[in-house]
Design a protein around this motif. Structure first.
Motif, PDB file in Angstrom:
ATOM      1  N   THR A  53      -2.258 119.391  77.490  1.00 25.74           N
ATOM      2  CA  THR A  53      -1.507 119.965  76.377  1.00 25.74           C
ATOM      3  C   THR A  53      -2.474 120.745  75.508  1.00 25.74           C
ATOM      4  O   THR A  53      -3.470 120.204  75.035  1.00 25.74           O
ATOM      5  CB  THR A  53      -0.812 118.872  75.548  1.00 25.74           C
ATOM      6  N   GLU A  55      -2.757 122.777  72.118  1.00 27.53           N
ATOM      7  CA  GLU A  55      -2.163 123.086  70.823  1.00 27.53           C
ATOM      8  C   GLU A  55      -3.040 124.119  70.139  1.00 27.53           C
ATOM      9  O   GLU A  55      -4.241 123.908  69.974  1.00 27.53           O
ATOM     10  CB  GLU A  55      -2.058 121.837  69.969  1.00 27.53           C
ATOM     11  N   VAL A  81       1.480 124.722  73.057  1.00 27.07           N
ATOM     12  CA  VAL A  81       2.213 124.624  71.802  1.00 27.07           C
ATOM     13  C   VAL A  81       1.451 125.501  70.810  1.00 27.07           C
ATOM     14  O   VAL A  81       0.295 125.216  70.499  1.00 27.07           O
ATOM     15  CB  VAL A  81       2.272 123.173  71.287  1.00 27.07           C
TER      16      VAL A  81
END
Length: 112
Positions: A53, A55, A81
């Motif tokens: 992930t 970010e 994200v």
């Protein structure tokens, strides 16, 4: 449910071009290039099993092209994200220096 095992942080800039994607790329490189962790192998998993992930925080999230950042990662399942964050630092010419912040997390399915 995947277990998060690692989080790395980075910062990157675009000094003159206001290129939010380039600032994010440099932040990712900052997070990644300082280590070499064989995380998947430690748990007997394939590198492709890693759930990564990414970010990214910048002042103009809509100006980050996440597809252009995928080539940084040679393996793993990616989720991006992009959110409001980072900094746009004023300069005398009125065009800001762009600063991106990144948190990169790696998770694996470890089973019971």
């Amino acid at each position: 449910m995947p277990t998060r095992l690692l989080t790395e942080f980075g910062m990157g800039t675009s000094l003159r071009r206001q290129d939010y994607t380039q600032a994010a790329r440099r932040a990712l490189q900052d997070a990644l290039w300082h280590n070499s962790i064989s995380l998947a192998e430690l748990y007997g998993k394939d590198k492709e099993d890693m759930q990564i992930t990414v970010e990214i925080g910048v002042q103009q999230p809509d100006r980050v092209d996440t597809d252009a950042l995928r080539d940084i990662f040679p393996y793993g399942q990616l989720t991006f994200v992009v959110a409001f964050g980072g900094l746009d630092v004023a300069r005398p010419d009125g065009l800001p220096t762009v600063i991106a912040n990144v948190a990169l997390s790696v998770a694996l399915e470890l089973g019971a």
